[in-house]
Enzyme design. Structure first.
Site, PDB file in Angstrom:
ATOM      1  CG  HIS A   1      -2.033  -1.060   1.071  1.00 53.85           C
ATOM      2  ND1 HIS A   1      -1.959  -2.285   1.696  1.00 53.85           N
ATOM      3  CD2 HIS A   1      -3.192  -1.049   0.361  1.00 53.85           C
ATOM      4  CE1 HIS A   1      -3.036  -2.984   1.391  1.00 53.85           C
ATOM      5  NE2 HIS A   1      -3.795  -2.276   0.587  1.00 53.85           N
TER       6      HIS A   1
ATOM      7  CD  GLU B   1      -7.791  -4.896   1.033  1.00 57.32           C
ATOM      8  OE1 GLU B   1      -8.154  -3.813   0.508  1.00 57.32           O
ATOM      9  OE2 GLU B   1      -7.041  -5.720   0.472  1.00 57.32           O
TER      10      GLU B   1
ATOM     11  CG  ASP C   1     -20.492   0.202  -9.808  1.00 55.43           C
ATOM     12  OD1 ASP C   1     -19.256   0.339  -9.868  1.00 55.43           O
ATOM     13  OD2 ASP C   1     -21.152  -0.415 -10.658  1.00 55.43           O
TER      14      ASP C   1
ATOM     15  CG  ASP D   1      -6.270  -1.140  -3.515  1.00 56.26           C
ATOM     16  OD1 ASP D   1      -5.780  -2.091  -4.146  1.00 56.26           O
ATOM     17  OD2 ASP D   1      -6.325  -1.113  -2.271  1.00 56.26           O
TER      18      ASP D   1
END
Length: 901
Positions: A418, A442, A503, A538
């Site tokens: 990251h 995450e 989305d 990501d």
């Protein structure tokens, strides 16, 4: 015996005993035989009575034998349909006995019983026993069925006792009560499932197990019956041997397949094998297996420390499944290859496994004996003065996150991955205030963005709300911002963060894709349509073979909306999956085609500077690749910043920590410098595609197959054209097309844009420094050539005698990097500088890893002889190709016109 049809002859023969009668009989028989054949005549009544008598006799013998076999010799044939046979009488099912060679008075093994509500299976049972001399006992135990099948309360099996409702051990009773036994749905009520020639195979090895337990046939059999019950499987029968001198082997026949185990009591080891061909998952059975079979040793004295049992296991798919089967995809993916199939991991603990509306999330804790020690981990859990307990983080398991079976992140590689994703782009921007994150459920990408002082607002757009919830609960390392001064415990709760569960594809298309769809844009808030300084993608890997990956990476409308969603100096960064290898085919011809498509599309939508780089500490096995795309090429100046400049930026732009530890673990100035030049594999794979760019053959340094005029071919003399007075001359004939001193071309004295700016600042604002800086500036401007390949206005000066090459006035130049260049100082327009394909310091191509890898060569080399150069002839170049800024172009045209008069 033959009987003549002449009935009068028979009495005569009976009465006549004389020899004379025999010839008479023979003579008459012969005459009769010649006349008619003999035949046997039986009456219909006789035939009917014979058949009835034979059938009754066979029925009586068969029924008797059947009764003797089933009631005296044991379960040679076991069919549930026979349990209601009227010939056996009421309660005959209880007489279908189990085969036993156990000593008299030994404890009876627990029977395998069906859960209430399950239909009794229609099966045939057969067995054959061989020599059992090595066994102290040998027992077959068959499934029993109660009549009628009713819902009855659970009862606990007492030690060896069997009762009408005896089912399971106390632990299994508690298990089912916790799970809600009343909600059990019988098989006949479940949706009919497809029966495939496939199954699941679970292997479990356990060491440090109680030796008495491992030598107790009864306790082991009870554990097997219990684990089958808790797994909601159907145990038809099982067969156990107590071995001599120690050890027990058992195998159970399941309706779904089998379960078996073998024990080594003296070594404290048991190995188990569970195979099923049903659709039910086997991995959830592991806690039951561990609880029932991993029984620790009993301390011999008070205070004795006994090792806890260690459980290792492997899960494999067996048989054949149809293409596209999701379970097969998980098993063949990272989850199967790195966790499920590996038996020798010291720890493999499932933390969470959940199916969402969008994906399947699996999180595991793993200890690989190749890089961690399970005993050190156990020591780290103690509250003592040991090194392990004082440095527990160094011995923790590696937590791995999988989405649809694909590895997404690991606790060992979290920071490396990251930090490499976020900070190169953030530091390439002058002042990032608004950031958007696509995906990143995450929370680790959000964590790294929140470390920047300049940040005012970050919008994280994640479609899967369950992923965010699972991460918040089970991945605290990923989204813990408690050590960042000014942040919160959870990064999701930071006031600068706006976590949107929607989305991202629709978000950017609705807000930033300009196709005249006014209805959608009218309902958007102003904050939603404000452009961003940095967008971080990501999301899925480009290699993922699913439709949504194509929607992200092969969608020109979406990429256009990302471009529109950035400020004029905005930067886009995304991860591109595992890096290529030197011997890989082109991305277009492999499963990396999405990587090729998105790099081409980014070039097309308008980005001016694209950079590839990789990080090898992400925990994915292979190095991981990333791409940064800048709308404005000015980002190149910060991208190619020096080690010291990056270190200074980290110090000035990063928030401090409460603990006082450095905010970054992997990213620093030296790391950023390694990102500035792509790996050679990127270049090789790029040049293997069809219609490869000309740079692949022209811009890869010195080529032994191409003639080169080395520096020994030239000498320095008095120039007839240069106002500097010196020039470079050929000592021998140089053929057309020869490279000019390529062995020296890649070693210029480089003045980076920041170095030049620093010299200019000294010269303008510090009189003392100006006195020392002036000779350097003069040398740089008079002997060097300008380039903007590093973002700003830098200079390079040849470090060899090539620095004495003069300008060829009025097109008299005989060397140049681009043979197609015909422009001269007389034809040049001072207000409209052209762009040369291979001029020093310039490039037309936005994405080209060949150029990115050979910037020094592009800056200082590429010169070739435009014609045959004779011995003694001066070497002349076209200085018009040595400038890259509009202001310097105008000044250079004016100066060259003056010099060439």
């Amino acid at each position: 015996k033959l009987l003549s049809k002449d009935r009068n002859l028979y009495p005569v023969l009976k009465r006549d005993k004389d020899r004379q009668s025999v010839p008479l009989f023979n003579t008459m028989a012969k005459k009769n035989a010649e006349k008619k054949p003999y035949a046997l005549e039986l009456s219909g009544a006789f035939i009917m009575l014979s058949l009835i008598a034979s059938g009754m006799l066979a029925f009586a013998v068969g029924s008797g034998a059947r009764l003797i076999l089933l009631t005296q010799l044991g379960p040679i044939i076991h069919n549930p349909l026979l349990q209601d046979d009227p010939l056996l009488g009421a309660g005959a099912s209880a007489n279908i006995s189990n085969v036993n060679t156990a000593p008299a008075g030994s404890k009876a093994l627990p029977p395998p019983l069906l859960r209430d509500g399950k239909e009794f299976p229609r099966t045939l049972y057969s067995s054959k026993n061989f020599d059992i001399a090595a066994s102290s006992t040998s027992r077959n135990v068959l499934v029993e069925r109660k009549h009628p099948v009713e819902k009855t309360p659970w009862e606990v099996c007492k030690d060896g006792e069997e009762s009408e409702n005896c089912k399971v051990s106390p632990e299994t009773l508690a298990y089912w009560k916790e799970e809600g036994e009343e909600e059990y749905v019988p098989k006949e009520e479940e949706e009919e499932e497809e029966h495939l020639p496939a199954g699941q195979h679970l292997l479990v090895d356990i060491k440090e197990v109680n030796s008495n337990f491992l030598n107790s046939e009864y306790q082991l059999a009870q554990a097997m019956v219990d684990v089958v019950a808790e797994a909601d499987l159907t145990l038809l029968s099982y067969h156990c041997h107590s071995l001599v001198p120690t050890g027990v082997s058992c195998v159970g026949v399941l309706l779904e397949s089998h379960i078996s185990f073998h024990t080594w009591p003296t070594e404290g080891v048991i190995t188990l094998d569970l195979f099923t061909c049903g659709s039910g998952a086997l991995i959830p059975v592991l806690p039951s297996l561990e609880r029932l079979f991993a029984v620790p040793e009993t301390p011999r004295y008070e205070g004795e420390e006994v090792p806890q049992p260690t459980v290792v296991w492997s899960h494999t798919l067996r048989g054949f499944r149809p293409e596209g089967d999701r379970t097969k995809a998980y098993e063949l993916g990272d989850l199967g290859q790195e966790v499920l199939r590996i038996l020798d991991l010291d720890m493999k603990e499932e933390i969470v496994s959940v199916e969402t509306d969008y994906q399947k999330i699996d999180v595991y804790d793993v200890i690989d004996p190749r890089n961690r020690n399970i005993n050190s981990y156990h020591k780290s859990l103690n509250d003592d003065e040991s090194y392990e307990s004082q440095n527990a983080d160094l011995f923790r398991p590696n937590r791995k996150v999988f989405l649809d079976g694909v590895l997404q992140s690991t606790s060992f590689g979290d920071e490396a991955y990251h930090e490499a994703l976020v900070h190169p782009a953030m530091f390439a921007h002058a002042n990032p205030k608004r950031v958007a994150i696509i995906g990143g459920g995450e929370g680790a990408t959000l964590r790294e963005v929140l470390r920047h002082k300049s940040l005012e607002h970050v919008k994280m757009i994640e479609i899967d709300d369950v992923m965010v919830a699972v991460s918040d609960q089970n991945l605290p390392q990923w989204n813990d911002c408690s050590d960042i001064i000014g942040s919160t415990r959870s990064c999701f709760e930071d006031l600068r963060a706006d976590v949107r569960l929607e989305d991202a594809l629709e978000f950017f298309l609705d807000n930033f894709y300009n196709e005249g769809d006014e209805e959608d844009s009218e309902d958007e808030d102003e904050d939603e349509i404000d452009p961003f300084d940095v967008i971080i993608m990501d999301a899925l890997d480009p290699q993922d073979n699913i439709p949504f990956a194509d929607a992200l990476y092969n969608n020109i409308k979406f990429l256009t909306s990302l471009y529109n969603g950035l400020e004029q100096d905005g930067i886009l960064v995304l991860q591109l999956g595992d890096s290529p290898y030197y011997d890989d085919a082109s991305d277009e011809d492999t499963n990396h085609k999405n990587r090729a498509l998105i790099t081409q599309a980014i070039d097309k939508v308008g980005f001016n500077s694209i950079h590839l780089y990789e990080e090898s500490h992400c925990g994915f096995g292979d190095p991981w690749s990333y791409l940064v795309a800048c709308k404005d090429s000015s980002c190149r100046r910060r991208w190619y910043a020096s080690n010291a400049e990056i270190e200074l930026a980290i110090h000035e732009k990063m928030l401090r920590t409460y603990s006082g530890s450095p905010p970054l673990k992997y990213f620093d100035g030296a790391t950023m410098q390694s990102y500035q030049v792509p790996h050679s594999a990127f270049e090789r794979v790029f040049c293997r595609k069809e219609n490869a760019p000309i740079e692949c053959s022209y811009l890869q340094g010195l080529k032994p197959t191409m003639p080169n005029a080395p520096s020994t071919t030239f000498n320095v003399g008095t120039s007839k054209t240069s106002p500097r007075g010196f020039g470079l001359f050929a000592k021998e004939r140089i053929p057309k097309g020869s490279m000019i001193m390529q062995e020296k071309s890649a070693h210029p004295i480089h003045f980076s844009p920041s170095s030049r700016s620093l010299l200019d600042a000294f010269y303008k604002h510090d009189p003392i420094a100006a006195k020392n800086a002036e000779p350097v500036l003069t040398y740089m401007s008079e002997h060097g050539f300008e380039n903007t390949l590093y973002g700003g206005h830098g200079y390079d000066v040849d470090s060899s005698i090539a620095t004495f090459i003069s300008h060829g006035c009025d097109g008299s130049f005989n060397i140049n990097a681009d043979p197609s260049v015909k422009i001269t100082e007389n034809t040049a327009d001072p207000d409209n500088p052209p762009v040369f394909q291979y001029a020093k310091g310039q490039s037309k191509t936005c994405f080209n890893p060949v150029i990115d890898r050979h910037l020094p060569h592009l800056v200082g080399g590429l010169d070739v002889a435009l014609r045959d150069i004779e011995a003694g002839e001066e070497i002349l170049d076209n200085y018009l190709t040595l400038v890259s800024s509009k202001a310097d172009w105008k000044d250079l045209v004016r100066r060259l016109k003056e010099e060439c008069k």
